[in-house]
Write an enzyme that holds these catalytic residues in place. Sequence first.
Site, mmCIF file in Angstrom:
data_model
loop_
_atom_site.group_PDB
_atom_site.id
_atom_site.type_symbol
_atom_site.label_atom_id
_atom_site.label_comp_id
_atom_site.label_asym_id
_atom_site.label_seq_id
_atom_site.Cartn_x
_atom_site.Cartn_y
_atom_site.Cartn_z
ATOM 1 N N VAL A 126 0.973 -0.887 -0.103
ATOM 2 C CA VAL A 126 -0.056 -0.102 0.125
ATOM 3 C C VAL A 126 0.972 1.028 -0.061
ATOM 4 O O VAL A 126 1.978 1.553 0.693
ATOM 5 C CB VAL A 126 -0.937 0.204 1.086
ATOM 6 C CG1 VAL A 126 -1.255 1.460 1.755
ATOM 7 C CG2 VAL A 126 -1.626 -1.096 1.645
ATOM 8 N N TYR A 137 -4.630 17.751 -16.357
ATOM 9 C CA TYR A 137 -3.294 16.550 -16.909
ATOM 10 C C TYR A 137 -2.405 16.309 -17.794
ATOM 11 O O TYR A 137 -1.644 15.435 -18.050
ATOM 12 C CB TYR A 137 -5.132 15.771 -16.940
ATOM 13 C CG TYR A 137 -4.847 13.657 -17.694
ATOM 14 C CD1 TYR A 137 -4.294 13.244 -16.490
ATOM 15 C CD2 TYR A 137 -5.133 14.040 -18.805
ATOM 16 C CE1 TYR A 137 -4.634 12.144 -17.187
ATOM 17 C CE2 TYR A 137 -5.474 12.254 -19.390
ATOM 18 C CZ TYR A 137 -4.859 11.453 -18.126
ATOM 19 O OH TYR A 137 -4.805 9.931 -18.875
HETATM 20 P P1 NAP Z 1 -8.032 3.832 -12.756
HETATM 21 O O1 NAP Z 1 -9.557 2.219 -13.247
HETATM 22 O O2 NAP Z 1 -8.925 5.059 -12.137
HETATM 23 O O3 NAP Z 1 -7.495 2.881 -11.948
HETATM 24 C C1 NAP Z 1 -6.109 4.523 -11.478
HETATM 25 C C2 NAP Z 1 -5.488 3.051 -10.591
HETATM 26 O O4 NAP Z 1 -4.315 3.982 -10.243
HETATM 27 C C3 NAP Z 1 -6.087 2.415 -9.364
HETATM 28 O O5 NAP Z 1 -5.514 1.753 -9.206
HETATM 29 C C4 NAP Z 1 -5.808 3.488 -7.913
HETATM 30 O O6 NAP Z 1 -5.618 2.932 -7.220
HETATM 31 C C5 NAP Z 1 -4.569 4.162 -8.747
HETATM 32 N N1 NAP Z 1 -4.347 5.936 -7.944
HETATM 33 C C6 NAP Z 1 -4.066 6.939 -8.286
HETATM 34 N N2 NAP Z 1 -4.314 7.529 -7.441
HETATM 35 C C7 NAP Z 1 -3.194 6.774 -6.884
HETATM 36 C C8 NAP Z 1 -1.817 7.544 -5.391
HETATM 37 N N3 NAP Z 1 -1.697 8.725 -5.780
HETATM 38 N N4 NAP Z 1 -1.155 6.385 -5.431
HETATM 39 C C9 NAP Z 1 -1.587 4.841 -5.675
HETATM 40 N N5 NAP Z 1 -1.724 4.892 -6.412
HETATM 41 C C10 NAP Z 1 -2.935 5.268 -7.282
HETATM 42 O O7 NAP Z 1 -7.949 4.270 -13.938
HETATM 43 P P2 NAP Z 1 -7.338 3.767 -15.371
HETATM 44 O O8 NAP Z 1 -8.184 4.637 -16.393
HETATM 45 O O9 NAP Z 1 -6.733 1.847 -15.733
HETATM 46 O O10 NAP Z 1 -5.638 4.717 -15.500
HETATM 47 C C11 NAP Z 1 -4.443 3.677 -15.199
HETATM 48 C C12 NAP Z 1 -3.229 4.849 -15.879
HETATM 49 O O11 NAP Z 1 -3.719 5.432 -17.400
HETATM 50 C C13 NAP Z 1 -3.504 6.202 -15.530
HETATM 51 O O12 NAP Z 1 -2.362 6.675 -15.302
HETATM 52 C C14 NAP Z 1 -4.545 7.097 -16.755
HETATM 53 O O13 NAP Z 1 -3.815 8.142 -16.837
HETATM 54 C C15 NAP Z 1 -3.573 6.072 -17.371
HETATM 55 N N6 NAP Z 1 -4.477 6.312 -18.732
HETATM 56 C C16 NAP Z 1 -5.586 5.830 -18.780
HETATM 57 C C17 NAP Z 1 -6.532 6.287 -19.970
HETATM 58 C C18 NAP Z 1 -8.046 6.041 -20.024
HETATM 59 O O14 NAP Z 1 -8.710 6.435 -21.125
HETATM 60 N N7 NAP Z 1 -8.935 5.190 -19.152
HETATM 61 C C19 NAP Z 1 -6.005 6.672 -21.128
HETATM 62 C C20 NAP Z 1 -4.936 7.221 -21.438
HETATM 63 C C21 NAP Z 1 -4.439 7.247 -20.102
HETATM 64 P P3 NAP Z 1 -6.229 3.619 -5.648
HETATM 65 O O15 NAP Z 1 -7.458 4.826 -6.385
HETATM 66 O O16 NAP Z 1 -6.930 2.478 -5.064
HETATM 67 O O17 NAP Z 1 -5.534 4.418 -5.098
#
Ligand code: NAP
Length: 257
Positions: free
Chosen positions: A60, A154
């Site tokens: 964690v 962002y």
């Molecule tokens: P998600 O489903 O919201 O998951 C985000 C993850 O990051 C969660 O596991 C969250 O876990 C963790 N997290 C957030 N803040 C944190 C912190 N301060 N310390 C540790 N863990 C943290 O989002 P996702 O779509 O899978 O995104 C993953 C990555 O892909 C991100 O970097 C995002 O910017 C990038 N991305 C996503 C998209 C999209 O369309 N989905 C597009 C381009 C890029 P907890 O909240 O439990 O800590």
Amino acid sequence: MTALLTGLHALVTGAGRGIGAAIVRNLAGAGADVTLVGRSRRDLEAVAAELEPVRRSCQVADVADAESVRTAVAAARAAIGPITVLVNNAGQALSGPLGATSDALWHSMLSVNLTGTFHCMRECLPDMLKAGFGRIVNVASTAGLVGYPYVSAYCASKHGVIGLTRAVALETARRNVTVNAVCPGYADTDLVRTAVANISAKTGRGESEALAELLSHNPQGRLVTPEEVADTVRWLCLRSSASITGQSIAVAGGEVM
Ligand code: NAP
């Protein structure tokens, strides 16, 4: 592909759901031992419980907090051994027009998405330099390659991740440590579901119309799947991907950058 990553210890941040969970499943499926990092132990343990029979640890940590990252990386190293693969995936995506961007929103985007990536790289890189092998993959975004309206903080954070990736790739180029970024377009995760709900709430448009607006960016007209992003990450982690470094690879259905 099984066993291509055997002998490696991959630390994946934000591994409890979404793209991070898909990445950890994929790397474990290819034989890597894995450490799952995130803020919710329950989420991490739920993903870890269903993995291939590899060694795994759950740590964690809030990636925005340097001390928290230091403690988590030390515990991962003690549990499984030196870290040879780092996937910086943890991220958040808050939106709003520039004029309505509070200091708190700005700092949270920069501190989680960019500074969090820096913290994890700084803690894990010494293991890789000592081992004479390392793979770092930073999950940036198409928002690291182009601008989009109403997500300036962002976009700034993800452009920063790409600059950081390029700089460290040059520092480590002769040490068999590669550093790359993967840049997903809109992907099928909680992050996009929240974005759609926010657009709908702010504009009064229905959620299907808000989703259609996001999909219009992707020439394939669909959301990217977390598994497609994970496959690209795994490819960059292979021992045979040694010549690919400093790159920012879009996984976005042909969206023009
Ligand atoms: P998600 O489903 O919201 O998951 C985000 C993850 O990051 C969660 O596991 C969250 O876990 C963790 N997290 C957030 N803040 C944190 C912190 N301060 N310390 C540790 N863990 C943290 O989002 P996702 O779509 O899978 O995104 C993953 C990555 O892909 C991100 O970097 C995002 O910017 C990038 N991305 C996503 C998209 C999209 O369309 N989905 C597009 C381009 C890029 P907890 O909240 O439990 O800590």
